[in-house]
Write an enzyme that holds these catalytic residues in place. Structure first.
Site, PDB file in Angstrom:
ATOM      1  N   ASP A  65       0.892  -1.156   0.000  1.00  0.00           N
ATOM      2  CA  ASP A  65       0.000   0.000   0.000  1.00  0.00           C
ATOM      3  C   ASP A  65       0.932   1.207   0.000  1.00  0.00           C
ATOM      4  O   ASP A  65       1.531   1.534   1.028  1.00  0.00           O
ATOM      5  CB  ASP A  65      -0.888  -0.010   1.246  1.00  0.00           C
ATOM      6  CG  ASP A  65      -1.745   1.250   1.348  1.00  0.00           C
ATOM      7  OD1 ASP A  65      -1.537   2.193   0.555  1.00  0.00           O
ATOM      8  OD2 ASP A  65      -2.601   1.297   2.242  1.00  0.00           O
ATOM      9  N   TYR A 158      -7.275  14.102  -9.693  1.00  0.00           N
ATOM     10  CA  TYR A 158      -6.396  13.225 -10.470  1.00  0.00           C
ATOM     11  C   TYR A 158      -5.381  14.032 -11.266  1.00  0.00           C
ATOM     12  O   TYR A 158      -4.171  13.778 -11.209  1.00  0.00           O
ATOM     13  CB  TYR A 158      -7.237  12.348 -11.404  1.00  0.00           C
ATOM     14  CG  TYR A 158      -6.424  11.418 -12.278  1.00  0.00           C
ATOM     15  CD1 TYR A 158      -5.849  10.262 -11.751  1.00  0.00           C
ATOM     16  CD2 TYR A 158      -6.230  11.688 -13.633  1.00  0.00           C
ATOM     17  CE1 TYR A 158      -5.098   9.403 -12.556  1.00  0.00           C
ATOM     18  CE2 TYR A 158      -5.489  10.843 -14.438  1.00  0.00           C
ATOM     19  CZ  TYR A 158      -4.926   9.700 -13.901  1.00  0.00           C
ATOM     20  OH  TYR A 158      -4.184   8.855 -14.696  1.00  0.00           O
TER      21      TYR A 158
HETATM   22  N1  NAD Z   1      -5.179   3.625 -18.379  1.00  0.00           N
HETATM   23  C1  NAD Z   1      -5.048   4.870 -18.829  1.00  0.00           C
HETATM   24  O1  NAD Z   1      -5.755   5.289 -19.753  1.00  0.00           O
HETATM   25  C2  NAD Z   1      -4.001   5.779 -18.240  1.00  0.00           C
HETATM   26  C3  NAD Z   1      -3.767   7.019 -18.845  1.00  0.00           C
HETATM   27  C4  NAD Z   1      -2.820   7.886 -18.304  1.00  0.00           C
HETATM   28  C5  NAD Z   1      -2.119   7.485 -17.168  1.00  0.00           C
HETATM   29  N2  NAD Z   1      -2.379   6.277 -16.604  1.00  0.00           N
HETATM   30  C6  NAD Z   1      -1.621   5.907 -15.426  1.00  0.00           C
HETATM   31  O2  NAD Z   1      -1.046   4.638 -15.589  1.00  0.00           O
HETATM   32  C7  NAD Z   1      -0.985   3.974 -14.333  1.00  0.00           C
HETATM   33  C8  NAD Z   1      -1.646   2.602 -14.426  1.00  0.00           C
HETATM   34  O3  NAD Z   1      -3.008   2.767 -14.756  1.00  0.00           O
HETATM   35  P1  NAD Z   1      -3.910   1.527 -15.257  1.00  0.00           P
HETATM   36  O4  NAD Z   1      -4.857   2.097 -16.210  1.00  0.00           O
HETATM   37  O5  NAD Z   1      -3.064   0.359 -15.583  1.00  0.00           O
HETATM   38  O6  NAD Z   1      -4.723   0.961 -14.087  1.00  0.00           O
HETATM   39  P2  NAD Z   1      -5.331   1.460 -12.787  1.00  0.00           P
HETATM   40  O7  NAD Z   1      -5.903   2.824 -12.796  1.00  0.00           O
HETATM   41  O8  NAD Z   1      -6.224   0.361 -12.483  1.00  0.00           O
HETATM   42  O9  NAD Z   1      -4.000   1.426 -11.940  1.00  0.00           O
HETATM   43  C9  NAD Z   1      -3.941   2.043 -10.741  1.00  0.00           C
HETATM   44  C10 NAD Z   1      -3.716   0.967  -9.713  1.00  0.00           C
HETATM   45  O10 NAD Z   1      -3.246   1.586  -8.542  1.00  0.00           O
HETATM   46  C11 NAD Z   1      -3.626   0.737  -7.482  1.00  0.00           C
HETATM   47  N3  NAD Z   1      -3.607   1.421  -6.221  1.00  0.00           N
HETATM   48  C12 NAD Z   1      -4.524   2.298  -5.745  1.00  0.00           C
HETATM   49  N4  NAD Z   1      -4.175   2.670  -4.497  1.00  0.00           N
HETATM   50  C13 NAD Z   1      -3.016   2.018  -4.189  1.00  0.00           C
HETATM   51  C14 NAD Z   1      -2.181   1.991  -3.057  1.00  0.00           C
HETATM   52  N5  NAD Z   1      -2.457   2.722  -1.969  1.00  0.00           N
HETATM   53  N6  NAD Z   1      -1.083   1.213  -3.089  1.00  0.00           N
HETATM   54  C15 NAD Z   1      -0.799   0.475  -4.165  1.00  0.00           C
HETATM   55  N7  NAD Z   1      -1.549   0.454  -5.282  1.00  0.00           N
HETATM   56  C16 NAD Z   1      -2.654   1.223  -5.290  1.00  0.00           C
HETATM   57  C17 NAD Z   1      -5.034   0.262  -7.830  1.00  0.00           C
HETATM   58  O11 NAD Z   1      -5.261  -0.973  -7.218  1.00  0.00           O
HETATM   59  C18 NAD Z   1      -4.950   0.135  -9.346  1.00  0.00           C
HETATM   60  O12 NAD Z   1      -4.699  -1.206  -9.684  1.00  0.00           O
HETATM   61  C19 NAD Z   1      -1.619   4.920 -13.325  1.00  0.00           C
HETATM   62  O13 NAD Z   1      -0.623   5.698 -12.705  1.00  0.00           O
HETATM   63  C20 NAD Z   1      -2.491   5.798 -14.188  1.00  0.00           C
HETATM   64  O14 NAD Z   1      -2.755   7.041 -13.588  1.00  0.00           O
HETATM   65  C21 NAD Z   1      -3.289   5.417 -17.102  1.00  0.00           C
END
Ligand code: NAD
Length: 262
Positions: A65, A158
């Site tokens: 976490d 965000y």
């Molecule tokens: N998917 C997109 O379109 C997109 C676009 C731009 C940026 N991002 C960034 O890419 C990254 C991955 O995004 P994604 O789309 O694969 O999935 P996602 O949004 O599901 O990934 C975020 C993950 O963070 C985890 N999380 C939340 N709180 C947490 C904590 N306290 N400790 C550990 N983990 C925690 C959640 O369980 C989740 O699996 C993120 O940083 C997101 O902001 C994603």
């Protein structure tokens, strides 16, 4: 399995290593010769990715976490205990808070975003930097977002957290350059992951609706983000620090037609 070997002798710790983008990064790093610690809120997801990497031989599944200081410290210590050093940190964790404005978002919504997206990266870096220094240098990659560079209606927590992460990373780079530690952000545009189901009924519907917002006509794929992370983690980016690698399919380059950026 080592194919290219661009990350041999590297030990990487990846938060949300069990997720779609984080998992793609872990698999790509392992294929390039790195030993990989996969840390996720859900240990079953870490274990699944670890098993997929050479039978788990050079992978370590961890639970983290990132908003909890003891937990962030623990995963750094466990990575070093298992592999003997740490050279590479990838902060992927993000909390995607509800949409809203200052008038209807709660303080909890705001704090939830910042405590994971910004403070979580700070905590992971706090414990990883001394280890990367001991290893003789390395790289830190903080996953931000193209939305960290623009104003987006209803998405203040965000997008503000991602903008702050970009700024934090520049300071991290400045503080640690002399020790051979490079720090960069990687800002994806929209990526085809399950997270999009928060906003659309299906991934197909999301890709159709989002396509016109991208010069390339589609959102990105997790493996395309992993390719950018590999560049930042490897010596191929040896002259890059304190910078942002934008992989957004041309999203920021023009005014798209979509009415709800994702
Ligand atoms: N998917 C997109 O379109 C997109 C676009 C731009 C940026 N991002 C960034 O890419 C990254 C991955 O995004 P994604 O789309 O694969 O999935 P996602 O949004 O599901 O990934 C975020 C993950 O963070 C985890 N999380 C939340 N709180 C947490 C904590 N306290 N400790 C550990 N983990 C925690 C959640 O369980 C989740 O699996 C993120 O940083 C997101 O902001 C994603």
């Amino acid at each position: 399995m080592t194919s290219g070997g661009r990350l041999t002798q590297r030990v990487a710790l990846v938060t949300v290593g069990g997720g779609e983008i984080g998992g793609a990064i872990c698999r790509r790093f392992a294929a390039e010769g790195a030993e990989v610690a996969i840390a996720d809120l859900d240990p079953a997801k870490s274990e699944a990715v670890a098993r997929a990497i050479a039978g788990g031989g050079r992978a370590l599944a961890l639970e983290v976490d990132v908003a909890d200081e003891a937990s962030a410290k623990d995963v750094v210590e466990r990575t070093v205990a298992r592999f003997g050093r740490l050279t590479t940190l990838v902060n992927v964790a993000a909390n995607v808070t509800p949409d809203g404005t200052v008038e209807n978002l709660t303080l909890e919504d705001w704090n939830d975003a910042l405590s994971v997206n910004l403070t979580g990266a700070f905590l992971m870096c706090k414990y990883a930097v001394p280890e990367i220094r001991k290893a003789g240098g390395g790289t830190i990659i903080n996953i931000a977002s193209q939305l960290g560079q623009i104003g987006v209606a209803g998405r203040a927590p965000y997008t503000t957290s991602k903008a702050a992460l970009i700024q934090f990373t520049k300071c991290l780079a400045a503080d640690n350059a002399a020790d051979g530690i490079r720090a960069n952000t990687l800002s994806p545009g929209g990526v085809d992951t399950a997270r999009i189901l928060r906003r659309f009924d299906s991934r197909e519907a999301a890709n159709r609706a989002r396509g016109p917002a991208y010069l390339l006509g589609r959102p990105g794929r997790a493996d395309e983000i992993a390719a950018g992370a590999l560049f930042l983690a490897s010596d191929e980016s040896s002259f890059m620090t304190g910078a942002d690698l934008l992989l957004d399919g041309g999203y920021l380059a023009f005014k798209g037609t979509i009415d709800k950026p994702v």
